[in-house]
Design an enzyme around this catalytic site. Structure first.
Site, short mmCIF file in Angstrom:
data_model
loop_
_atom_site.label_atom_id
_atom_site.label_comp_id
_atom_site.label_asym_id
_atom_site.label_seq_id
_atom_site.Cartn_x
_atom_site.Cartn_y
_atom_site.Cartn_z
N TYR A 90 22.21 -2.05 14.43
CA TYR A 90 23.04 -2.86 15.33
C TYR A 90 24.19 -2.03 15.88
O TYR A 90 24.44 -2.00 17.10
CB TYR A 90 23.56 -4.07 14.56
CG TYR A 90 24.44 -5.00 15.36
CD1 TYR A 90 23.89 -5.92 16.24
CD2 TYR A 90 25.82 -4.99 15.20
CE1 TYR A 90 24.69 -6.80 16.95
CE2 TYR A 90 26.64 -5.86 15.89
CZ TYR A 90 26.07 -6.77 16.77
OH TYR A 90 26.88 -7.64 17.48
N ASP A 138 11.88 -13.83 27.06
CA ASP A 138 12.06 -12.83 26.01
C ASP A 138 12.43 -11.53 26.72
O ASP A 138 11.58 -10.88 27.32
CB ASP A 138 10.78 -12.66 25.21
CG ASP A 138 10.91 -11.62 24.10
OD1 ASP A 138 11.98 -10.98 24.00
OD2 ASP A 138 9.95 -11.44 23.34
N ILE A 156 28.59 -16.81 22.75
CA ILE A 156 29.31 -16.09 23.80
C ILE A 156 28.62 -16.26 25.16
O ILE A 156 29.28 -16.45 26.18
CB ILE A 156 29.43 -14.60 23.44
CG1 ILE A 156 30.39 -14.42 22.26
CG2 ILE A 156 29.93 -13.79 24.64
CD1 ILE A 156 30.42 -13.01 21.69
#
Length: 251
Positions: free
Chosen positions: A151, A64, A19
């Site tokens: 999540y 990161d 994405i």
């Protein structure tokens, strides 16, 4: 319909594949300049080259996003390289798909807090341009059950953060929205691997999608670009589901 994105500066986290990459390419095709980051240098370099072939000014740095100083450094480089920032897309995910400490920590440190920190950092830059747009990439898992607990919970937190931030920033012409993709398939991605190694699980997901197929990164990317464009100038505080109707099947 005019999108009004020509020459604008767009920052996207987690943009070397899937994405994120599709979104970066869509913005470049709309005439925007793009700053991208990811942890993997090789994939990031390939993504940057693909963007340059579209004529975009590009800033690409390994980063990161869970490291606050690394994220701040990338954002500063993006602002300097592009000369302006009009759009932020918070797309990075730690994919904390379990219910253990590691999954919760990854979801908190990669999905949620970088979006909070990056949004805070770019707001003065958006102000300087007279407004702008922020999009958090959430997930249909945020409102689904059962779903991976860490999540799902942190993706839900993103939708809450976006709604509250949208109200705070609306008087400053800064719009904040969420995208909630359903199951998205692309080579090497999660659902591609599931299709190859756990076909029964893939078939079970497919059965929940009224449209009869999984989505593509490009379909999500087009929705993100729209939300960040002048065409969506009075849309803020929404979560746009891009899932082929899957939400109708969520119990």
């Amino acid at each position: 319909m005019k999108l009004g994105l020509e020459g604008r500066g767009v920052v996207i986290t987690g943009a070397s594949r899937g994405i994120g990459l599709a979104t970066a390419l869509a913005f470049a095709d709309a005439g925007a300049h793009v700053a991208i980051c990811a942890r993997g240098a090789e994939a990031l370099g390939s993504a940057a080259e693909a963007l340059r072939t579209r004529g975009a000014k590009v800033c690409a740095e390994t980063c990161d996003v869970a490291d606050p100083s690394a994220l701040a450094s990338f954002l500063a480089s993006a602002h300097s390289a592009l000369g302006r920032v009009d759009v932020l897309v918070n797309n990075a995910s730690g994919f904390g798909l379990g219910d253990d400490e590691k999954s919760w920590r990854a979801s908190f440190e990669v999905d949620l807090m970088p979006a909070v920190r990056a949004s805070r950092a770019v707001i003065p830059w958006l102000d300087a341009q007279g407004g702008g747009a922020i999009v958090h990439v959430s997930s249909t898992a945020a409102l689904a059950a059962p779903a991976p607990p860490a999540y799902a919970a942190l993706k839900a937190a993103l939708t809450s953060h976006a709604k509250n931030l949208s109200i705070e920033l609306a008087p400053r012409r800064i719009r904040v929205n969420c995208i909630a993709p359903g199951a998205i398939e692309f080579p090497g991605g999660l659902w591609d691997r599931i299709k190859q190694h756990a076909p029964d699980r893939y078939a079970a997901m497919l059965a929940t999608i009224p449209s009869g197929r999984l989505g593509t990164p490009e379909e999500v990317a087009r929705a993100i670009v729209f939300l960040c464009s002048d065409a969506a100038s009075w849309i803020t505080g929404v979560t746009l589901w891009v899932d082929g109707g899957t939400h109708r099947s969520i119990r």
